[in-house]
Motif scaffolding. Structure first.
Motif, short mmCIF file in Angstrom:
data_model
loop_
_atom_site.label_atom_id
_atom_site.label_comp_id
_atom_site.label_asym_id
_atom_site.label_seq_id
_atom_site.Cartn_x
_atom_site.Cartn_y
_atom_site.Cartn_z
N ASP A 116 8.05 6.13 -6.69
CA ASP A 116 6.90 5.25 -6.49
C ASP A 116 5.84 5.92 -5.63
O ASP A 116 4.64 5.80 -5.89
CB ASP A 116 7.35 3.93 -5.86
N LEU A 117 6.25 6.65 -4.60
CA LEU A 117 5.31 7.34 -3.73
C LEU A 117 4.64 8.50 -4.45
O LEU A 117 3.44 8.77 -4.28
CB LEU A 117 6.02 7.83 -2.46
N GLN A 118 5.41 9.19 -5.26
CA GLN A 118 4.83 10.29 -6.05
C GLN A 118 3.73 9.77 -6.98
O GLN A 118 2.69 10.42 -7.15
CB GLN A 118 5.93 10.98 -6.86
N GLN A 119 4.01 8.60 -7.61
CA GLN A 119 3.00 8.03 -8.49
C GLN A 119 1.75 7.62 -7.72
O GLN A 119 0.61 7.77 -8.20
CB GLN A 119 3.59 6.81 -9.22
N ALA A 120 1.92 7.09 -6.51
CA ALA A 120 0.77 6.69 -5.68
C ALA A 120 -0.05 7.90 -5.26
O ALA A 120 -1.30 7.84 -5.23
CB ALA A 120 1.27 5.92 -4.45
N VAL A 121 0.60 9.02 -4.90
CA VAL A 121 -0.13 10.25 -4.56
C VAL A 121 -0.94 10.72 -5.76
O VAL A 121 -2.05 11.24 -5.61
CB VAL A 121 0.87 11.33 -4.09
N ALA A 122 -0.39 10.50 -6.93
CA ALA A 122 -1.10 10.90 -8.15
C ALA A 122 -2.20 9.92 -8.52
O ALA A 122 -2.91 10.12 -9.51
CB ALA A 122 -0.10 11.04 -9.30
N GLY A 123 -2.37 8.84 -7.74
CA GLY A 123 -3.45 7.89 -7.99
C GLY A 123 -3.03 6.67 -8.80
O GLY A 123 -3.89 5.92 -9.27
N ASN A 124 -1.73 6.46 -8.95
CA ASN A 124 -1.24 5.33 -9.75
C ASN A 124 -0.54 4.30 -8.87
O ASN A 124 -0.13 4.58 -7.75
CB ASN A 124 -0.27 5.81 -10.82
N THR A 125 -0.40 3.12 -9.42
CA THR A 125 0.36 2.05 -8.77
C THR A 125 1.76 2.04 -9.38
O THR A 125 1.90 2.00 -10.61
CB THR A 125 -0.30 0.69 -8.97
N ALA A 126 2.78 2.05 -8.56
CA ALA A 126 4.15 2.12 -9.09
C ALA A 126 5.12 1.45 -8.13
O ALA A 126 4.82 1.27 -6.94
CB ALA A 126 4.55 3.57 -9.32
N TYR A 127 6.30 1.07 -8.66
CA TYR A 127 7.36 0.54 -7.80
C TYR A 127 8.71 0.97 -8.37
O TYR A 127 8.86 1.29 -9.54
CB TYR A 127 7.27 -0.97 -7.67
N SER A 128 9.70 0.98 -7.50
CA SER A 128 11.07 1.31 -7.89
C SER A 128 12.01 0.25 -7.31
O SER A 128 11.79 -0.25 -6.21
CB SER A 128 11.46 2.70 -7.38
N ILE A 129 13.02 -0.11 -8.08
CA ILE A 129 13.98 -1.14 -7.68
C ILE A 129 15.28 -0.47 -7.31
O ILE A 129 15.79 0.40 -8.03
CB ILE A 129 14.20 -2.15 -8.81
N THR A 137 16.22 -4.44 -3.48
CA THR A 137 14.95 -4.17 -2.79
C THR A 137 14.02 -3.42 -3.71
O THR A 137 14.45 -2.71 -4.63
CB THR A 137 15.19 -3.34 -1.52
N VAL A 138 12.69 -3.58 -3.40
CA VAL A 138 11.67 -2.92 -4.20
C VAL A 138 10.75 -2.13 -3.28
O VAL A 138 10.29 -2.64 -2.25
CB VAL A 138 10.85 -3.96 -5.00
N LEU A 139 10.52 -0.86 -3.63
CA LEU A 139 9.53 -0.02 -2.95
C LEU A 139 8.29 0.03 -3.82
O LEU A 139 8.34 0.48 -4.97
CB LEU A 139 10.10 1.38 -2.71
N PHE A 140 7.18 -0.47 -3.24
CA PHE A 140 5.94 -0.64 -4.00
C PHE A 140 4.84 0.18 -3.33
O PHE A 140 4.53 -0.01 -2.15
CB PHE A 140 5.56 -2.11 -4.05
N SER A 141 4.23 1.11 -4.10
CA SER A 141 3.21 2.01 -3.54
C SER A 141 1.98 2.02 -4.43
O SER A 141 2.10 1.98 -5.66
CB SER A 141 3.75 3.44 -3.42
N TYR A 142 0.81 2.10 -3.74
CA TYR A 142 -0.43 2.22 -4.50
C TYR A 142 -1.51 2.80 -3.57
O TYR A 142 -1.47 2.63 -2.34
CB TYR A 142 -0.87 0.87 -5.06
N PRO A 143 -2.50 3.52 -4.11
CA PRO A 143 -3.58 4.09 -3.29
C PRO A 143 -4.61 3.03 -2.92
O PRO A 143 -4.96 2.18 -3.76
CB PRO A 143 -4.18 5.16 -4.20
N VAL A 144 -5.10 3.07 -1.68
CA VAL A 144 -6.13 2.13 -1.21
C VAL A 144 -7.50 2.77 -1.49
O VAL A 144 -7.76 3.90 -1.11
CB VAL A 144 -5.98 1.84 0.28
N ILE A 145 -8.34 2.00 -2.16
CA ILE A 145 -9.65 2.51 -2.58
C ILE A 145 -10.73 1.63 -1.92
O ILE A 145 -10.73 0.41 -2.11
CB ILE A 145 -9.80 2.49 -4.10
#
Length: 489
Positions: A116-129, A137-145
């Protein structure tokens, strides 16, 4: 046994069908619940993202900061604390390169960079369960614009254990209910198959017994369905087979009896024909040798030849009469049977006197019927002749003719020896003899057979009884009606 194989096939087939159905249902329900949970998680994370973006954007506006990464790092602690309280989730603030800037709980975020963090660094919104026992649990990552520029990464650690536990319980209850239904259906199917195959087993055993020749076996199923009907049809079929076999056995015995009777007839007729022919031949040869040298012997021989020739002629005529009555139909005309019967009684008186017997007759006038005159005469001659021959010595043969409603009744009675019912039932058979006197008198047993043939052609009936040392022959013929007399006239 074939039926046992069918039972096993039923059992295996039901087991495979229900097992496969249960597996398909289990996978379908699981996939539906997984898809439903994923949709719920996605919707909730989407709302979480929108709320967090609004909060961060307001923080930038309130403090009039420029939208750069440096300022995002400076307010990372404030953002993490506020969002952690507002979203009921653990929050991590990351740089655009994936470096952790601040988090209130480092244990919630692994040190390695996950998907999920790798996808956020790449500019995407992602999560992993992550599933860990009973917790999810869910890890949810996204870039703040901010104003079109990326300033950092927000990462959330959110607990969805209650959601997955609830759906897991629903899945478990659903599977238990489905399993119970399948087990009940399997048991019902098994009982139903037994309900069908057990009667088939009994039917197979019964048919095997029938194959061995046991036709007394029957099936008794107290059922009103198709199997019960099959058992009834089976019983009816065996009953009809038994009846047909009885008929065949009776016909076989009858054919055997006819064969024996035919053989006896040929023996008798051979004897009857051989004896007078031998006698005629012997007398003829002696007469040819001696001529008229011995007038007494010549006269005796010629009389004997004439008597034996008449006897042969009479037997041949009777044989021809039987054949003619069996294959020809005479033209019917109005016949006064009373006149014919009285005439026959008078002419047969001479024959009765020869046996030292008398004929006593009582016949009314105008006993009219449709028939053949010669046939009616032959009928009376045979019946009276039979009564004369088989009556006791010195007896009186009684003959009566009267009209009974729409029929004409003739009764011939004479004293006689007792006759068994078995003999009486066979008297109308050709070449059948009751007493040996028949053979001695030169009869071949055709008289009553001819009588029956004539009466049958006239649609009449004949009955013979023997009671109190009297033989009584009753003949009933259809009387001519007034309409028929007018039409004929």
């Amino acid at each position: 046994m074939m039926i046992r194989k069918i039972s096993i096939k039923f059992l295996i087939g039901f087991f495979l069908i229900f097992s496969l159905s249960f597996v398909v249902l289990d996978q379908t329900v699981k996939e539906f619940i997984r898809s439903s949970n994923q949709s719920l998680v996605t919707d909730e994370l989407e709302g979480l993202k929108n709320n967090s973006n609004g909060y961060v954007y307001q923080a930038f506006l309130i403090n009039h900061y420029s939208n750069n990464q440096l300022y995002f790092g400076e307010i990372a602690k404030e953002i993490a604390v506020d969002l952690n309280r507002m979203t009921d989730s653990r929050v991590g603030i990351y740089s655009l390169t994936g470096k952790l800037l601040y988090t209130p709980d480092r244990s919630a975020f692994p040190s390695d960079m996950q998907s999920d963090l790798q996808q956020a660094v790449a500019g995407n919104t992602a999560y992993s369960i992550t599933y860990n026992g009973k917790s999810t649990t869910v890890l949810f990552s996204y870039p703040v614009i901010i104003d079109g520029a990326k300033v950092g990464i927000l990462r959330f650690h959110k607990d969805f254990s209650s959601l997955y536990q609830q759906t897991g319980q629903i899945l478990q209850i659903t599977l238990y209910i489905a399993l119970a239904i399948f087990v009940a259906a399997f048991l019902f199917s098994y009982i139903l198959s037994r309900h069908i195959t057990i009667p088939l087993v009994q039917l197979t055993k019964a048919s095997t017994e029938v194959k061995k020749g046991n036709l007394g076996i029957r099936l008794h199923f107290k059922r009103k369905d198709e199997i019960g009907r099959l058992a009834e049809n089976f019983n009816d079929m065996i009953g009809k087979i038994s009846h047909q076999i009885e008929i065949i056995e009776k016909d076989r015995d009858h054919l055997k009896q006819l064969h024996e009777q035919e053989k006896r007839f040929f023996d008798n007729i051979t004897h009857e024909l051989k004896t007078p022919l031998t006698s005629i031949l012997g007398y003829a040869e002696i007469i040819r040798q001696n001529g008229e040298k011995d007038p007494i012997f010549f006269t005796k021989g010629m009389n004997h030849i004439i008597e034996e020739s008449r006897r042969l002629h009479s037997m041949v005529l009777k044989l021809l009469e039987v054949s003619r009555n069996n294959h020809m139909t005479h033209e019917r005309r109005i016949v006064d049977a009373g006149i014919i019967l009285r005439d026959v009684c008078e002419s047969m008186t001479i024959r009765a006197n020869r046996y030292h017997k008398r004929i006593q007759y009582d016949v009314i006038d105008e006993l009219l019927l449709l028939g053949d005159r010669d046939g009616v005469r032959q009928l009376f001659i045979n019946l009276i002749d039979n009564a004369i021959k088989h009556s006791l010595p010195g007896s009186i043969v009684s003959v009566k003719g009267k009209r009974v409603e729409d029929r004409i009744e003739f009764v011939f009675s004479n004293p006689s020896d007792p006759l068994d019912s078995e003999y009486i039932s066979r008297l109308f058979q050709p070449f059948y003899f009751v007493h040996s006197v028949d053979i001695e008198e030169g009869s071949v047993g055709l008289g009553l057979s001819i009588v029956k043939s004539i009466i049958k052609q006239m649609d009449g009936a004949i009955h013979i009884t023997n009671e109190h040392n009297f033989t009584i022959v009753t003949v009933q013929l259809i009387a001519l009606s007034e309409v028929e007399m007018e039409t004929s006239s």
